[in-house]
Design a protein around this motif. Structure first.
Motif, mmCIF file in Angstrom:
data_model
loop_
_atom_site.group_PDB
_atom_site.id
_atom_site.type_symbol
_atom_site.label_atom_id
_atom_site.label_comp_id
_atom_site.label_asym_id
_atom_site.label_seq_id
_atom_site.Cartn_x
_atom_site.Cartn_y
_atom_site.Cartn_z
ATOM 1 N N VAL A 1 0.869 -1.177 0.000
ATOM 2 C CA VAL A 1 0.000 0.000 0.000
ATOM 3 C C VAL A 1 0.908 1.230 0.000
ATOM 4 C CG1 VAL A 1 -1.766 1.276 1.275
ATOM 5 C CG2 VAL A 1 -1.808 -1.238 1.226
ATOM 6 N N VAL A 2 0.803 2.015 -1.065
ATOM 7 C CA VAL A 2 1.662 3.187 -1.228
ATOM 8 C C VAL A 2 0.836 4.433 -0.924
ATOM 9 C CG1 VAL A 2 3.083 4.502 -2.846
ATOM 10 C CG2 VAL A 2 3.014 1.995 -2.989
ATOM 11 N N VAL A 3 1.320 5.244 -0.009
ATOM 12 C CA VAL A 3 0.583 6.429 0.429
ATOM 13 C C VAL A 3 1.451 7.665 0.214
ATOM 14 C CG1 VAL A 3 -0.726 7.469 2.320
ATOM 15 C CG2 VAL A 3 -0.448 4.983 2.222
ATOM 16 N N ALA A 4 0.896 8.664 -0.461
ATOM 17 C CA ALA A 4 1.655 9.891 -0.723
ATOM 18 C C ALA A 4 1.949 10.610 0.583
ATOM 19 C CB ALA A 4 0.867 10.803 -1.661
ATOM 20 N N GLN A 5 3.178 11.062 0.718
ATOM 21 C CA GLN A 5 3.623 11.795 1.912
ATOM 22 C C GLN A 5 2.673 12.915 2.276
ATOM 23 O OE1 GLN A 5 5.267 15.045 0.841
ATOM 24 N NE2 GLN A 5 4.813 15.748 2.903
ATOM 25 N N LYS A 6 2.139 13.594 1.277
ATOM 26 C CA LYS A 6 1.336 14.780 1.534
ATOM 27 C C LYS A 6 0.152 14.478 2.448
ATOM 28 C CE LYS A 6 2.801 17.776 -0.300
ATOM 29 N NZ LYS A 6 2.499 18.422 -1.567
ATOM 30 N N VAL B 1 3.697 -1.322 3.636
ATOM 31 C CA VAL B 1 3.262 0.066 3.441
ATOM 32 C C VAL B 1 4.477 0.922 3.106
ATOM 33 C CG1 VAL B 1 2.290 2.127 4.559
ATOM 34 C CG2 VAL B 1 1.248 -0.121 4.956
ATOM 35 N N LEU B 2 4.324 1.765 2.102
ATOM 36 C CA LEU B 2 5.332 2.770 1.779
ATOM 37 C C LEU B 2 4.720 4.155 1.847
ATOM 38 C CD1 LEU B 2 7.119 1.282 -1.399
ATOM 39 C CD2 LEU B 2 7.896 1.190 0.988
ATOM 40 N N VAL B 3 5.453 5.088 2.420
ATOM 41 C CA VAL B 3 5.121 6.509 2.324
ATOM 42 C C VAL B 3 6.094 7.090 1.297
ATOM 43 C CG1 VAL B 3 5.047 8.718 3.554
ATOM 44 C CG2 VAL B 3 4.336 6.598 4.707
ATOM 45 N N ALA C 1 10.651 6.084 -1.779
ATOM 46 C CA ALA C 1 10.109 5.737 -0.464
ATOM 47 C C ALA C 1 10.820 6.544 0.606
ATOM 48 C CB ALA C 1 10.294 4.242 -0.208
ATOM 49 N N ILE C 2 10.048 7.238 1.442
ATOM 50 C CA ILE C 2 10.630 7.919 2.596
ATOM 51 C C ILE C 2 10.193 7.249 3.900
ATOM 52 C CG2 ILE C 2 10.825 10.123 1.371
ATOM 53 C CD1 ILE C 2 8.449 11.106 3.143
ATOM 54 N N GLY C 3 9.228 6.346 3.807
ATOM 55 C CA GLY C 3 8.804 5.564 4.961
ATOM 56 C C GLY C 3 8.422 4.170 4.498
ATOM 57 N N ALA C 4 8.675 3.181 5.338
ATOM 58 C CA ALA C 4 8.353 1.803 4.953
ATOM 59 C C ALA C 4 8.050 0.979 6.194
ATOM 60 C CB ALA C 4 9.509 1.165 4.180
ATOM 61 N N ALA C 5 7.183 -0.014 6.016
ATOM 62 C CA ALA C 5 6.885 -0.954 7.101
ATOM 63 C C ALA C 5 6.425 -2.278 6.517
ATOM 64 C CB ALA C 5 5.795 -0.395 8.018
ATOM 65 N N GLY C 6 6.885 -3.360 7.152
ATOM 66 C CA GLY C 6 6.396 -4.686 6.784
ATOM 67 C C GLY C 6 6.873 -5.219 5.467
ATOM 68 N N MET C 7 8.008 -4.714 4.969
ATOM 69 C CA MET C 7 8.508 -5.209 3.681
ATOM 70 C C MET C 7 9.989 -4.903 3.538
ATOM 71 S SD MET C 7 6.910 -2.226 1.231
ATOM 72 C CE MET C 7 7.959 -2.605 -0.171
ATOM 73 N N SER D 1 5.285 6.387 10.628
ATOM 74 C CA SER D 1 3.995 6.668 9.981
ATOM 75 C C SER D 1 3.522 5.455 9.191
ATOM 76 C CB SER D 1 4.125 7.860 9.015
ATOM 77 O OG SER D 1 4.700 8.985 9.635
ATOM 78 N N ALA D 2 4.453 4.843 8.443
ATOM 79 C CA ALA D 2 4.108 3.659 7.645
ATOM 80 C C ALA D 2 3.698 2.503 8.553
ATOM 81 C CB ALA D 2 5.293 3.265 6.762
#
Lengths: 242, 242
Positions: free
Chosen positions: A37-42, A147-149, A165-171, A129-130
Protein backbone atom coordinates in the motif's frame (compact mmCIF):
# COMPACT_ATOMS: atom_id res chain seq x y z
CA UNK A 1 6.74 -12.65 -10.47
CA UNK A 2 4.10 -13.52 -13.04
CA UNK A 3 2.41 -10.16 -13.18
CA UNK A 4 2.42 -6.92 -11.26
CA UNK A 5 -0.70 -4.79 -10.91
CA UNK A 6 -0.75 -1.19 -9.82
CA UNK A 7 -4.18 0.04 -8.72
CA UNK A 8 -4.97 3.65 -7.88
CA UNK A 9 -6.15 4.29 -4.34
CA UNK A 10 -9.19 6.32 -5.32
CA UNK A 11 -12.15 7.59 -3.36
CA UNK A 12 -10.35 8.80 -0.26
CA UNK A 13 -11.87 11.93 1.28
CA UNK A 14 -9.82 15.12 1.71
CA UNK A 15 -7.48 14.33 4.59
CA UNK A 16 -7.47 16.52 7.72
CA UNK A 17 -5.30 16.65 10.82
CA UNK A 18 -6.05 13.80 13.17
CA UNK A 19 -7.55 11.55 10.50
CA UNK A 20 -6.94 7.82 10.82
CA UNK A 21 -5.39 7.08 7.43
CA UNK A 22 -5.43 3.33 7.95
CA UNK A 23 -9.16 3.44 8.57
CA UNK A 24 -9.77 5.67 5.54
CA UNK A 25 -7.82 3.27 3.32
CA UNK A 26 -9.44 0.18 4.83
CA UNK A 27 -12.86 1.66 4.07
CA UNK A 28 -12.15 2.23 0.38
CA UNK A 29 -9.66 -0.45 -0.76
CA UNK A 30 -10.00 -4.19 -1.21
CA UNK A 31 -6.65 -5.37 0.12
CA UNK A 32 -4.98 -8.74 -0.28
CA UNK A 33 -2.11 -10.24 1.69
CA UNK A 34 1.32 -9.17 0.40
CA UNK A 35 -0.07 -6.03 -1.24
CA UNK A 36 2.13 -2.99 -0.98
CA UNK A 37 0.00 0.00 0.00
CA UNK A 38 1.66 3.19 -1.23
CA UNK A 39 0.58 6.43 0.43
CA UNK A 40 1.65 9.89 -0.72
CA UNK A 41 3.62 11.79 1.91
CA UNK A 42 1.34 14.78 1.53
CA UNK A 43 -1.70 13.10 3.07
CA UNK A 44 0.41 11.47 5.80
CA UNK A 45 1.82 14.86 6.75
CA UNK A 46 -1.64 16.43 6.72
CA UNK A 47 -3.08 13.70 8.93
CA UNK A 48 -0.18 14.24 11.33
CA UNK A 49 -0.59 18.01 11.36
CA UNK A 50 2.87 18.59 9.88
CA UNK A 51 1.88 21.97 8.54
CA UNK A 52 3.34 25.42 9.09
CA UNK A 53 1.51 28.72 8.69
CA UNK A 54 3.68 31.26 6.85
CA UNK A 55 2.17 34.07 8.92
CA UNK A 56 3.80 32.54 12.01
CA UNK A 57 7.32 32.50 10.54
CA UNK A 58 9.98 35.17 11.06
CA UNK A 59 12.65 34.86 8.34
CA UNK A 60 16.32 34.93 9.30
CA UNK A 61 18.94 36.85 7.35
CA UNK A 62 20.11 33.63 5.67
CA UNK A 63 16.53 32.91 4.56
CA UNK A 64 16.22 36.37 3.00
CA UNK A 65 19.52 35.81 1.22
CA UNK A 66 18.39 32.45 -0.22
CA UNK A 67 14.89 33.54 -1.15
CA UNK A 68 15.67 35.57 -4.28
CA UNK A 69 12.22 36.48 -5.62
CA UNK A 70 10.42 34.02 -3.36
CA UNK A 71 8.87 34.36 0.08
CA UNK A 72 11.77 34.38 2.61
CA UNK A 73 9.47 32.81 5.19
CA UNK A 74 9.31 29.67 3.06
CA UNK A 75 13.11 29.55 2.93
CA UNK A 76 13.19 29.96 6.70
CA UNK A 77 11.01 26.88 7.09
CA UNK A 78 13.30 25.02 4.69
CA UNK A 79 16.36 25.99 6.72
CA UNK A 80 14.74 24.77 9.92
CA UNK A 81 13.94 21.41 8.32
CA UNK A 82 17.47 21.03 6.95
CA UNK A 83 20.35 19.33 8.69
CA UNK A 84 22.69 20.49 5.94
CA UNK A 85 22.47 22.53 2.75
CA UNK A 86 23.80 20.42 -0.13
CA UNK A 87 23.45 22.95 -2.98
CA UNK A 88 21.95 26.42 -3.24
CA UNK A 89 21.00 28.41 -6.28
CA UNK A 90 18.47 30.88 -4.86
CA UNK A 91 15.59 30.29 -4.53
CA UNK A 92 16.42 26.62 -5.17
CA UNK A 93 17.85 24.80 -2.14
CA UNK A 94 18.83 21.13 -2.11
CA UNK A 95 19.11 20.04 1.49
CA UNK A 96 19.61 17.01 3.66
CA UNK A 97 16.69 16.53 6.01
CA UNK A 98 17.01 15.35 9.58
CA UNK A 99 16.05 11.87 8.32
CA UNK A 100 19.07 11.92 5.98
CA UNK A 101 17.12 12.37 2.75
CA UNK A 102 18.59 14.75 0.19
CA UNK A 103 15.89 16.61 -1.69
CA UNK A 104 14.67 20.01 -2.87
CA UNK A 105 13.58 22.41 -0.10
CA UNK A 106 14.23 19.74 2.57
CA UNK A 107 10.88 18.28 1.59
CA UNK A 108 8.94 21.45 2.41
CA UNK A 109 6.16 21.99 -0.10
CA UNK A 110 3.45 24.54 -0.74
CA UNK A 111 1.51 22.63 -3.37
CA UNK A 112 -1.38 20.55 -2.10
CA UNK A 113 -1.29 22.39 1.24
CA UNK A 114 -4.59 22.55 3.13
CA UNK A 115 -4.85 26.33 2.63
CA UNK A 116 -3.02 29.16 0.92
CA UNK A 117 -0.28 30.45 3.19
CA UNK A 118 0.53 27.02 4.52
CA UNK A 119 3.49 24.74 3.97
CA UNK A 120 3.55 20.98 4.38
CA UNK A 121 6.58 19.36 6.04
CA UNK A 122 7.75 15.76 5.80
CA UNK A 123 6.52 13.50 8.61
CA UNK A 124 8.70 13.54 11.71
CA UNK A 125 9.37 9.79 11.40
CA UNK A 126 7.98 8.43 8.12
CA UNK A 127 8.93 4.82 8.96
CA UNK A 128 6.78 5.12 12.07
CA UNK A 129 3.99 6.67 9.98
CA UNK A 130 4.11 3.66 7.64
CA UNK A 131 4.13 1.23 10.57
CA UNK A 132 1.08 2.89 12.10
CA UNK A 133 -0.88 2.64 8.84
CA UNK A 134 0.17 -0.98 8.47
CA UNK A 135 -0.93 -1.85 11.99
CA UNK A 136 -4.30 -0.17 11.48
CA UNK A 137 -4.82 -2.00 8.17
CA UNK A 138 -3.98 -5.33 9.84
CA UNK A 139 -6.39 -4.63 12.69
CA UNK A 140 -9.22 -3.47 10.45
CA UNK A 141 -8.90 -5.80 7.46
CA UNK A 142 -6.88 -8.78 8.73
CA UNK A 143 -4.56 -8.34 5.74
CA UNK A 144 -0.79 -8.47 6.11
CA UNK A 145 0.56 -5.81 3.77
CA UNK A 146 3.63 -3.70 3.25
CA UNK A 147 3.26 0.07 3.44
CA UNK A 148 5.33 2.77 1.78
CA UNK A 149 5.12 6.51 2.32
CA UNK A 150 6.42 8.22 -0.81
CA UNK A 151 7.48 11.61 -2.08
CA UNK A 152 8.70 13.06 -5.38
CA UNK A 153 12.45 13.71 -5.35
CA UNK A 154 14.71 15.17 -7.99
CA UNK A 155 17.91 13.36 -8.86
CA UNK A 156 21.47 14.46 -9.53
CA UNK A 157 22.29 14.54 -13.27
CA UNK A 158 18.82 13.54 -14.46
CA UNK A 159 15.81 15.63 -15.36
CA UNK A 160 12.47 15.23 -13.68
CA UNK A 161 11.35 13.79 -10.39
CA UNK A 162 10.62 10.19 -9.52
CA UNK A 163 8.72 9.06 -6.47
CA UNK A 164 10.81 7.34 -3.83
CA UNK A 165 10.11 5.74 -0.46
CA UNK A 166 10.63 7.92 2.60
CA UNK A 167 8.80 5.56 4.96
CA UNK A 168 8.35 1.80 4.95
CA UNK A 169 6.88 -0.95 7.10
CA UNK A 170 6.40 -4.69 6.78
CA UNK A 171 8.51 -5.21 3.68
CA UNK A 172 12.01 -5.35 2.32
CA UNK A 173 13.17 -2.08 0.78
CA UNK A 174 16.48 -3.35 -0.62
CA UNK A 175 16.90 -6.71 -2.32
CA UNK A 176 20.45 -7.97 -2.36
CA UNK A 177 21.49 -10.15 -5.28
CA UNK A 178 25.20 -9.97 -4.53
CA UNK A 179 26.88 -13.32 -4.41
CA UNK A 180 24.45 -14.65 -6.99
CA UNK A 181 26.17 -15.84 -10.15
CA UNK A 182 24.87 -15.35 -13.66
CA UNK A 183 24.79 -18.08 -16.33
CA UNK A 184 28.41 -17.56 -17.39
CA UNK A 185 29.65 -17.62 -13.79
CA UNK A 186 30.26 -13.96 -13.08
CA UNK A 187 29.25 -12.76 -9.69
CA UNK A 188 26.62 -10.04 -9.88
CA UNK A 189 28.36 -7.45 -7.76
CA UNK A 190 26.99 -4.03 -6.87
CA UNK A 191 23.46 -5.23 -7.33
CA UNK A 192 21.42 -4.30 -4.36
CA UNK A 193 18.13 -3.25 -5.84
CA UNK A 194 16.15 -0.45 -4.22
CA UNK A 195 12.81 -2.16 -4.78
CA UNK A 196 10.96 0.23 -2.48
CA UNK A 197 11.92 3.15 -4.71
CA UNK A 198 10.93 1.23 -7.84
CA UNK A 199 7.56 0.45 -6.25
CA UNK A 200 7.15 4.10 -5.28
CA UNK A 201 7.77 5.14 -8.90
CA UNK A 202 5.37 2.53 -10.24
CA UNK A 203 2.69 3.84 -7.89
CA UNK A 204 3.26 7.42 -9.02
CA UNK A 205 2.31 6.40 -12.56
CA UNK A 206 -1.28 5.85 -11.44
CA UNK A 207 -1.36 8.64 -8.87
CA UNK A 208 -0.56 11.75 -10.83
CA UNK A 209 -0.18 15.07 -9.11
CA UNK A 210 -3.55 16.71 -9.51
CA UNK A 211 -6.21 14.07 -9.94
CA UNK A 212 -6.60 13.56 -6.22
CA UNK A 213 -5.32 9.98 -6.13
CA UNK A 214 -3.04 10.06 -3.09
CA UNK A 215 -1.91 6.44 -3.17
CA UNK A 216 -1.84 3.09 -4.92
CA UNK A 217 -1.84 -0.62 -4.28
CA UNK A 218 0.95 -2.64 -5.85
CA UNK A 219 0.01 -6.30 -6.10
CA UNK A 220 2.04 -9.34 -7.12
CA UNK A 221 5.25 -9.04 -5.11
CA UNK A 222 6.31 -10.95 -2.02
CA UNK A 223 8.56 -8.69 -0.02
CA UNK A 224 7.62 -9.41 3.58
CA UNK A 225 10.39 -8.34 5.88
CA UNK A 226 11.44 -5.62 8.23
CA UNK A 227 13.06 -3.00 6.02
CA UNK A 228 12.80 0.68 6.79
CA UNK A 229 13.13 3.59 4.41
CA UNK A 230 16.01 4.96 6.50
CA UNK A 231 17.97 1.94 5.19
CA UNK A 232 17.77 3.59 1.78
CA UNK A 233 19.90 6.49 2.95
CA UNK A 234 23.51 6.01 1.84
CA UNK A 235 25.70 5.71 4.95
CA UNK A 236 28.08 8.62 5.31
CA UNK A 237 31.20 6.44 4.97
CA UNK A 238 30.08 5.05 1.63
CA UNK A 239 28.65 8.29 0.24
CA UNK A 240 30.82 9.60 -2.60
CA UNK A 241 28.57 12.63 -3.04
CA UNK A 242 28.64 14.38 0.29
CA UNK B 1 -5.17 5.57 -15.27
CA UNK B 2 -7.49 2.90 -13.94
CA UNK B 3 -4.89 0.16 -13.60
CA UNK B 4 -1.34 -0.50 -14.65
CA UNK B 5 -0.13 -3.99 -15.47
CA UNK B 6 3.50 -5.04 -15.66
CA UNK B 7 4.05 -8.33 -17.47
CA UNK B 8 7.39 -10.11 -17.67
CA UNK B 9 8.80 -10.60 -21.15
CA UNK B 10 9.52 -14.28 -20.75
CA UNK B 11 10.52 -16.96 -23.20
CA UNK B 12 13.10 -15.01 -25.20
CA UNK B 13 16.02 -17.14 -26.40
CA UNK B 14 19.62 -16.29 -25.41
CA UNK B 15 20.43 -13.22 -27.51
CA UNK B 16 23.43 -13.24 -29.88
CA UNK B 17 25.11 -10.60 -31.99
CA UNK B 18 23.08 -9.78 -35.05
CA UNK B 19 19.77 -10.97 -33.60
CA UNK B 20 16.64 -9.06 -34.56
CA UNK B 21 15.29 -8.18 -31.10
CA UNK B 22 12.04 -6.78 -32.46
CA UNK B 23 11.35 -10.08 -34.19
CA UNK B 24 12.24 -12.10 -31.08
CA UNK B 25 9.87 -10.01 -28.97
CA UNK B 26 7.11 -10.07 -31.58
CA UNK B 27 7.32 -13.87 -31.62
CA UNK B 28 6.83 -14.26 -27.87
CA UNK B 29 4.70 -11.32 -26.66
CA UNK B 30 1.05 -10.44 -27.23
CA UNK B 31 1.29 -6.68 -27.64
CA UNK B 32 -1.46 -4.10 -27.50
CA UNK B 33 -1.45 -0.53 -28.76
CA UNK B 34 0.04 1.94 -26.21
CA UNK B 35 2.00 -0.78 -24.44
CA UNK B 36 5.45 0.23 -23.28
CA UNK B 37 7.92 -2.51 -24.18
CA UNK B 38 10.87 -2.38 -21.78
CA UNK B 39 14.06 -4.10 -22.91
CA UNK B 40 17.12 -4.59 -20.71
CA UNK B 41 20.22 -2.86 -22.07
CA UNK B 42 22.21 -6.05 -21.76
CA UNK B 43 20.37 -7.87 -24.54
CA UNK B 44 20.30 -4.78 -26.74
CA UNK B 45 24.08 -4.45 -26.40
CA UNK B 46 24.57 -8.13 -27.11
CA UNK B 47 22.42 -8.00 -30.24
CA UNK B 48 24.42 -4.99 -31.38
CA UNK B 49 27.77 -6.66 -30.69
CA UNK B 50 28.74 -4.06 -28.08
CA UNK B 51 31.14 -6.44 -26.41
CA UNK B 52 34.86 -6.16 -25.65
CA UNK B 53 37.24 -9.06 -25.11
CA UNK B 54 39.54 -8.38 -22.14
CA UNK B 55 42.35 -10.24 -23.88
CA UNK B 56 42.39 -7.54 -26.56
CA UNK B 57 42.80 -4.66 -24.08
CA UNK B 58 46.12 -3.05 -23.07
CA UNK B 59 45.65 -1.12 -19.80
CA UNK B 60 47.00 2.41 -19.49
CA UNK B 61 48.82 3.69 -16.43
CA UNK B 62 45.67 5.46 -15.24
CA UNK B 63 43.71 2.22 -15.53
CA UNK B 64 46.27 0.37 -13.39
CA UNK B 65 46.05 3.17 -10.83
CA UNK B 66 42.25 2.96 -10.64
CA UNK B 67 42.04 -0.82 -10.66
CA UNK B 68 43.10 -1.53 -7.05
CA UNK B 69 42.58 -5.28 -6.73
CA UNK B 70 40.58 -5.55 -9.96
CA UNK B 71 41.59 -6.32 -13.53
CA UNK B 72 43.16 -3.09 -14.92
CA UNK B 73 41.95 -4.04 -18.40
CA UNK B 74 38.37 -3.60 -17.21
CA UNK B 75 39.22 -0.13 -15.90
CA UNK B 76 40.83 0.67 -19.25
CA UNK B 77 37.56 -0.16 -21.01
CA UNK B 78 35.69 2.02 -18.50
CA UNK B 79 38.04 4.95 -19.16
CA UNK B 80 37.53 4.61 -22.92
CA UNK B 81 33.74 4.68 -22.46
CA UNK B 82 33.90 7.72 -20.17
CA UNK B 83 33.68 11.32 -21.24
CA UNK B 84 34.47 12.42 -17.70
CA UNK B 85 35.23 10.79 -14.35
CA UNK B 86 32.76 12.07 -11.76
CA UNK B 87 34.06 10.22 -8.69
CA UNK B 88 36.73 7.60 -8.12
CA UNK B 89 37.32 5.33 -5.17
CA UNK B 90 39.37 2.52 -6.72
CA UNK B 91 38.18 0.18 -8.06
CA UNK B 92 34.85 2.05 -8.08
CA UNK B 93 34.52 4.66 -10.81
CA UNK B 94 31.46 6.83 -11.37
CA UNK B 95 31.68 8.30 -14.85
CA UNK B 96 29.75 10.29 -17.38
CA UNK B 97 29.28 8.33 -20.58
CA UNK B 98 29.43 9.86 -24.04
CA UNK B 99 25.63 9.90 -23.96
CA UNK B 100 25.72 12.09 -20.85
CA UNK B 101 24.57 9.41 -18.39
CA UNK B 102 26.31 9.36 -15.02
CA UNK B 103 26.70 5.81 -13.73
CA UNK B 104 29.10 3.26 -12.26
CA UNK B 105 31.87 2.08 -14.60
CA UNK B 106 30.47 4.20 -17.45
CA UNK B 107 27.93 1.43 -17.97
CA UNK B 108 30.59 -1.24 -18.61
CA UNK B 109 29.55 -4.54 -17.09
CA UNK B 110 30.95 -8.03 -16.79
CA UNK B 111 27.86 -9.74 -15.41
CA UNK B 112 25.62 -11.40 -17.98
CA UNK B 113 28.39 -11.15 -20.61
CA UNK B 114 28.25 -13.77 -23.38
CA UNK B 115 31.47 -15.44 -22.14
CA UNK B 116 33.96 -15.12 -19.32
CA UNK B 117 36.60 -12.57 -20.22
CA UNK B 118 34.10 -10.32 -21.98
CA UNK B 119 32.63 -6.97 -21.04
CA UNK B 120 29.36 -5.53 -22.26
CA UNK B 121 29.21 -1.82 -23.20
CA UNK B 122 26.15 0.42 -23.42
CA UNK B 123 24.66 0.71 -26.91
CA UNK B 124 26.27 3.39 -29.06
CA UNK B 125 22.92 5.23 -29.42
CA UNK B 126 20.28 3.70 -27.14
CA UNK B 127 17.51 6.00 -28.45
CA UNK B 128 18.21 4.64 -31.93
CA UNK B 129 18.22 1.09 -30.53
CA UNK B 130 14.77 1.71 -29.05
CA UNK B 131 13.50 3.23 -32.29
CA UNK B 132 14.69 0.24 -34.28
CA UNK B 133 12.90 -2.21 -31.97
CA UNK B 134 9.77 -0.08 -32.12
CA UNK B 135 9.80 0.02 -35.92
CA UNK B 136 10.27 -3.75 -36.14
CA UNK B 137 7.42 -4.34 -33.68
CA UNK B 138 5.15 -2.05 -35.70
CA UNK B 139 6.05 -3.82 -38.93
CA UNK B 140 5.62 -7.33 -37.52
CA UNK B 141 2.64 -6.90 -35.19
CA UNK B 142 0.87 -3.76 -36.40
CA UNK B 143 0.96 -2.48 -32.82
CA UNK B 144 1.94 1.08 -32.00
CA UNK B 145 3.97 0.87 -28.81
CA UNK B 146 6.55 2.81 -26.86
CA UNK B 147 9.94 1.22 -26.28
CA UNK B 148 12.42 1.79 -23.48
CA UNK B 149 15.94 0.43 -23.19
CA UNK B 150 16.83 0.29 -19.49
CA UNK B 151 19.80 -0.21 -17.22
CA UNK B 152 20.39 -0.35 -13.46
CA UNK B 153 21.99 2.85 -12.14
CA UNK B 154 23.07 3.80 -8.67
CA UNK B 155 22.01 7.15 -7.23
CA UNK B 156 23.71 9.84 -5.24
CA UNK B 157 22.81 9.71 -1.52
CA UNK B 158 20.61 6.62 -1.75
CA UNK B 159 21.42 2.96 -1.41
CA UNK B 160 20.71 0.42 -4.11
CA UNK B 161 20.14 0.67 -7.82
CA UNK B 162 16.95 1.44 -9.69
CA UNK B 163 16.39 0.79 -13.37
CA UNK B 164 16.24 3.90 -15.53
CA UNK B 165 15.66 4.59 -19.20
CA UNK B 166 18.76 5.01 -21.36
CA UNK B 167 16.89 4.70 -24.65
CA UNK B 168 13.34 5.59 -25.66
CA UNK B 169 11.14 5.70 -28.73
CA UNK B 170 7.51 6.47 -29.45
CA UNK B 171 6.60 7.88 -26.06
CA UNK B 172 6.96 10.79 -23.70
CA UNK B 173 9.76 10.38 -21.17
CA UNK B 174 9.03 13.51 -19.12
CA UNK B 175 5.54 14.66 -18.20
CA UNK B 176 5.34 18.32 -17.32
CA UNK B 177 2.71 19.36 -14.79
CA UNK B 178 4.12 22.84 -14.23
CA UNK B 179 1.54 25.52 -14.58
CA UNK B 180 -1.13 23.16 -13.31
CA UNK B 181 -2.76 24.41 -10.13
CA UNK B 182 -3.79 22.23 -7.22
CA UNK B 183 -7.13 22.49 -5.41
CA UNK B 184 -6.03 25.35 -3.19
CA UNK B 185 -4.63 27.34 -6.09
CA UNK B 186 -0.91 26.81 -5.71
CA UNK B 187 0.99 26.26 -8.89
CA UNK B 188 2.71 22.89 -8.94
CA UNK B 189 6.20 24.07 -9.71
CA UNK B 190 9.24 21.88 -10.23
CA UNK B 191 7.08 18.97 -11.12
CA UNK B 192 8.29 17.47 -14.31
CA UNK B 193 7.90 13.76 -13.75
CA UNK B 194 10.44 11.37 -15.25
CA UNK B 195 7.81 8.79 -16.17
CA UNK B 196 10.24 6.81 -18.34
CA UNK B 197 12.43 6.16 -15.30
CA UNK B 198 9.43 5.21 -13.19
CA UNK B 199 8.32 2.77 -15.91
CA UNK B 200 11.85 1.36 -16.08
CA UNK B 201 11.80 0.74 -12.34
CA UNK B 202 8.36 -0.85 -12.46
CA UNK B 203 9.59 -3.19 -15.18
CA UNK B 204 12.64 -4.19 -13.13
CA UNK B 205 10.34 -5.50 -10.41
CA UNK B 206 9.22 -8.33 -12.72
CA UNK B 207 12.57 -8.78 -14.46
CA UNK B 208 15.01 -9.57 -11.69
CA UNK B 209 18.67 -9.98 -12.41
CA UNK B 210 19.14 -13.71 -12.71
CA UNK B 211 15.89 -15.31 -13.78
CA UNK B 212 16.51 -14.63 -17.44
CA UNK B 213 13.62 -12.23 -17.93
CA UNK B 214 15.24 -9.47 -19.99
CA UNK B 215 12.25 -7.22 -20.38
CA UNK B 216 8.67 -6.40 -19.53
CA UNK B 217 5.50 -4.97 -20.96
CA UNK B 218 3.89 -2.08 -19.09
CA UNK B 219 0.23 -1.74 -20.01
CA UNK B 220 -2.33 0.93 -19.11
CA UNK B 221 -0.56 4.22 -19.89
CA UNK B 222 -1.03 6.55 -22.82
CA UNK B 223 2.26 8.28 -23.42
CA UNK B 224 2.52 8.49 -27.20
CA UNK B 225 4.97 11.18 -28.18
CA UNK B 226 8.46 11.72 -29.40
CA UNK B 227 10.57 11.78 -26.24
CA UNK B 228 14.08 10.44 -26.20
CA UNK B 229 16.06 9.19 -23.21
CA UNK B 230 18.72 11.83 -23.91
CA UNK B 231 16.08 14.36 -22.78
CA UNK B 232 16.44 12.82 -19.31
CA UNK B 233 20.03 14.02 -19.05
CA UNK B 234 20.20 17.23 -16.99
CA UNK B 235 21.49 20.03 -19.23
CA UNK B 236 24.90 21.28 -18.12
CA UNK B 237 23.62 24.78 -17.33
CA UNK B 238 20.99 23.47 -14.92
CA UNK B 239 23.14 20.75 -13.36
CA UNK B 240 23.98 21.61 -9.74
CA UNK B 241 26.03 18.43 -9.36
CA UNK B 242 28.69 18.66 -12.05
Amino acid sequence: VTELRVLPLAGLPEVREGDDLGALIAATAELEDDDVVVVAQKIVSKAEGRVVRLADVEPSRKAVELAADQDPRKLEVVLRQARRIVRERPPLVIAETRHGFVCASAGVDASNAPELGMLVLLPEDPDASAALIRDRLAALTGRVVGVLVTDSFGRAWRQGTTDVAIGAAGMEVLVDVRGVRDRVGYELHATTIAVADEIAGAAELVMGKVEGVPGAIVRGLRLSGEGRARDLVMPRARDLFR
